[in-house]
Design a protein around this motif. Structure first.
Motif, PDB file in Angstrom:
ATOM      1  N   PRO A   1      48.058  27.589  31.400  1.00  0.00           N
ATOM      2  CA  PRO A   1      49.286  27.929  32.135  1.00  0.00           C
ATOM      3  C   PRO A   1      49.513  27.065  33.377  1.00  0.00           C
ATOM      4  O   PRO A   1      49.483  27.542  34.512  1.00  0.00           O
ATOM      5  N   TRP A   2      49.788  25.800  33.142  1.00  0.00           N
ATOM      6  CA  TRP A   2      49.913  24.818  34.225  1.00  0.00           C
ATOM      7  C   TRP A   2      51.062  25.136  35.180  1.00  0.00           C
ATOM      8  O   TRP A   2      50.985  24.871  36.381  1.00  0.00           O
TER       9      TRP A   2
ATOM     10  N   TYR B   1      50.905  40.219  35.848  1.00  0.00           N
ATOM     11  CA  TYR B   1      49.877  39.362  35.253  1.00  0.00           C
ATOM     12  C   TYR B   1      48.486  39.753  35.743  1.00  0.00           C
ATOM     13  O   TYR B   1      48.280  40.033  36.925  1.00  0.00           O
ATOM     14  N   TRP B   2      47.523  39.717  34.843  1.00  0.00           N
ATOM     15  CA  TRP B   2      46.183  40.247  35.105  1.00  0.00           C
ATOM     16  C   TRP B   2      45.287  39.345  35.943  1.00  0.00           C
ATOM     17  O   TRP B   2      44.355  39.829  36.594  1.00  0.00           O
ATOM     18  N   ASP B   3      45.504  38.021  35.922  1.00  0.00           N
ATOM     19  CA  ASP B   3      44.576  37.089  36.579  1.00  0.00           C
ATOM     20  C   ASP B   3      45.151  36.647  37.926  1.00  0.00           C
ATOM     21  O   ASP B   3      46.072  35.823  37.976  1.00  0.00           O
ATOM     22  N   PRO B   4      44.613  37.140  39.049  1.00  0.00           N
ATOM     23  CA  PRO B   4      45.186  36.791  40.362  1.00  0.00           C
ATOM     24  C   PRO B   4      45.105  35.301  40.674  1.00  0.00           C
ATOM     25  O   PRO B   4      45.917  34.793  41.454  1.00  0.00           O
ATOM     26  N   SER B   5      44.151  34.586  40.073  1.00  0.00           N
ATOM     27  CA  SER B   5      44.016  33.159  40.382  1.00  0.00           C
ATOM     28  C   SER B   5      45.119  32.321  39.756  1.00  0.00           C
ATOM     29  O   SER B   5      45.319  31.170  40.144  1.00  0.00           O
ATOM     30  N   LEU B   6      45.826  32.880  38.797  1.00  0.00           N
ATOM     31  CA  LEU B   6      46.875  32.121  38.124  1.00  0.00           C
ATOM     32  C   LEU B   6      48.218  32.862  38.127  1.00  0.00           C
ATOM     33  O   LEU B   6      49.040  32.654  37.242  1.00  0.00           O
ATOM     34  N   ARG B   7      48.418  33.702  39.119  1.00  0.00           N
ATOM     35  CA  ARG B   7      49.735  34.315  39.255  1.00  0.00           C
ATOM     36  C   ARG B   7      50.736  33.237  39.640  1.00  0.00           C
ATOM     37  O   ARG B   7      50.481  32.409  40.509  1.00  0.00           O
TER      38      ARG B   7
END
Length: 595
Positions: A576-577, A272-278
């Motif tokens: 993406p909760w 997944y590209w967004d580290p804050s929402l892995r």
């Protein structure tokens, strides 16, 4: 929160039939609550009113209750922006859905069950955040060089779950499906003004509109802006989104398996590209529990770790549970009685006003949602105006709206002047839950109070759903209930659906001044002018009452004692909760009441 409750999943529009009006859905939000008979409604009302008085809250934004509170509905609760941060990762957690999706194809995901799942798997060009703001998503930048042009710069370095790289061609193929009559997307309405979707650079896509549309870009943060692999769309064809194929998107979780009638499993996408929402959990397992009592019992026993849309008649029970905590968050939902027949006894605006004044809306909130709600002053919530009007300006707009306080004697006099005494009014309902039953009984009592003869038409859940999709199903029905939420932070998502000829204008209401105000707002690029026109449309709608607004209520979510981290908000339908849910540390959450 509207939704179906029965085990039969529901949609709001037939596939292959493009919508001509806005959104939503509607359905009876039923899902959740346990069914009760009409006979038991009175006792349920009394019992739930008592429970409402016991609700308290622990943290977050306070909502005063009691007779002296702002709502006057009896219960105090708090809105929570974010539950305690997780202390670490998880191998898996289990989440309840009140119904099994019919598909997770984004073009047909237009209701709570599919969107609750899909929000964690597929992503849109923009992102609708828990505070109901919008930020970049798969588009790293967006520009509007002319009033009819939106240019999206596609984010680089993003991979689909099969490992292929996101390109502008994928975006073009995904958006164009909403224009294809052979697809019949449920999201055709946001594309009604779209002339073309084209690749205009290696990583650039341009959407050209026929006329200016201030709402189009906002819809790119919801399902209309979803991006799927073009190759997957071609290869899966009509099986795309079904249990055998699933989907292949870019979100923090990937589709893993779907056992019809039982469960759907997602696994963490490590690319997944967004580290804050892995994702903090390696797996999420959604289980289909249509029975509200079974769902609540699963919360209490720990069989299920959590779920959205908690049955209101279990609020007090779960607030004192040692199994986890109940939270409330921001919502954009209003419970409304839709006037489905404007050629009958409710054809007179005075009769509609009289009926609304005769409905004990505070009583409904106490009895139907355990006091956790507010009387609605319009057809949208204050949240819908976030970013459009400041607090003081919004207060002034709302204060100027016609008010309909509970006053049966005055309501009866108003109805008498209209000369409708003794006439029949048909109220459609379905035996889906206690909340629905209580509302229907209250509306029937109000009709009686103003001299009408109410007739409650109890129909099956499937026939009830047809009220929202089939004009023939509405024949002879004067009123029916909906829980109407918006998919963008904009009142025009609601008021646009009441324009003349709109798909969701179920009573075929028509007001040229209202149409002109909505069209002016949609076509305006200036925020102040847009807000002023939208406020004018709202003023007309609340004067004429094509729908009768009843109450608003917060989003509810239950978290078992193993998990934490979610941000309670209606954005869970597109955000993406599940990625934020992880393990609860010692002392980070505890159990019991929340708010």
């Amino acid at each position: 929160m509207s939704t179906p409750t029965s085990s039969t999943p529901r949609r709001t529009a037939p596939r292959r039939t493009a919508r001509t009006g806005s959104a939503r859905r509607t359905l009876l939000a039923v899902s959740s609550r346990s069914a009760v008979s009409s006979r038991s409604a009175v006792s349920a009302l009394a019992a739930l009113s008592a429970l409402a008085l016991t609700l308290t809250a622990c943290s977050g934004t306070a909502h005063p209750g009691g007779a002296g509170g702002a709502s006057g509905t009896g219960a105090a609760y708090r809105l929570t922006a974010r539950t305690p941060a997780s202390a670490g990762g998880l191998d898996s957690f289990t989440w309840s859905l009140f119904a099994e999706p019919t598909s997770i194809d984004y073009a047909y995901s237009f209701d709570y069950p599919p969107n609750t799942v899909l929000a964690n798997v597929c992503e849109s060009l923009l992102r609708w955040n828990p505070d109901l703001t919008t930020s970049p998503g798969l588009a790293s930048a967006v520009a509007s060089p002319t009033p009819t042009t939106w240019v999206y710069t596609i984010r680089g370095g993003v991979h689909f779950h099969d490992g292929t790289v996101l390109t502008a061609d994928d975006v073009v193929a995904s958006l164009r499906r909403n224009l294809d009559p052979n697809v019949g997307s449920d999201w055709a309405y946001p594309y009604r003004n779209v002339k073309s979707v084209d690749k205009t650079g290696p990583m650039q896509v341009t959407v050209t509109l026929n006329t200016p549309d201030s709402t189009f870009n906002k819809y790119m943060a919801a399902s209309p802006g979803t991006v799927e692999s073009a190759a997957t769309l071609r290869s899966d064809g009509k099986d795309y989104g079904n249990p055998s194929k699933g989907v292949n998107c870019t979100g923090p979780f990937a589709f893993s398996s779907w056992t019809p009638g039982q469960s759907l499993v997602l696994t963490r996408f490590d690319g997944y590209w967004d580290p804050s929402l892995r994702a903090r959990s390696k797996q999420v397992k959604f289980v289909f529990l249509s029975d509200a009592t079974a769902r609540v019992n699963a919360f209490r026993t720990g069989e299920v770790d959590g779920g959205w849309m908690v049955p209101p008649d279990s609020y007090a029970q779960l607030a004192s549970s040692s199994a986890g905590r109940l939270y409330y968050g921001q919502n954009t939902t209003v419970a409304d009685e839709v006037v489905g027949n404007l050629k009958g006894v409710l054809g007179s605006a005075d009769v509609r006003r009289a009926l609304l004044m005769a409905i004990d809306r505070k009583g409904i909130i106490k009895a139907g949602v355990a006091g956790v709600g507010d009387v609605a002053d319009s057809l949208v919530t204050r949240n819908n105006w976030n970013g459009s009007l400041s607090g003081g300006s919004l207060d002034a707009v709302l204060k100027a709206l016609p008010a309909y306080p509970y006053d049966p004697p005055k309501a009866r006099r108003l109805a008498a002047k209209a000369g409708v005494a003794g006439q029949k009014v048909v109220i459609a309902t379905s035996p889906l839950d206690s909340q629905t039953t209580i509302i229907t009984q209250a509306v029937a009592q109000a009709a009686t109070a103003i001299g009408l003869k109410p007739e409650i038409d109890t129909i099956s859940s499937d026939k009830y759903t047809a009220l929202f999709t089939d004009p023939a199903a509405r024949k002879g029905v004067d009123l029916f209930l909906t829980f109407w939420y918006t998919s963008i932070t904009d009142p025009l998502d609601m008021y646009g659906s009441l324009r003349t000829g709109a798909f969701s204008n179920y009573g075929n209401w028509s007001n040229p001044q209202f149409d002109a105000a909505v069209n002016q707002a949609v076509g305006s690029a200036d925020p102040a002018a847009r807000a002023a026109a939208a406020a004018k449309a709202q003023q007309i709608a609340m004067d004429q009452l094509p729908w009768l607004p009843l109450y608003t209520e917060p989003v509810s979510v239950f978290l078992g004692k193993r998990i934490t981290g979610v941000q309670p908000s209606i954005d869970y339908l597109y955000y993406p909760w599940a990625a934020e849910i992880g393990a609860q540390g010692s002392g980070s959450q505890g159990t019991g009441a929340q708010g």
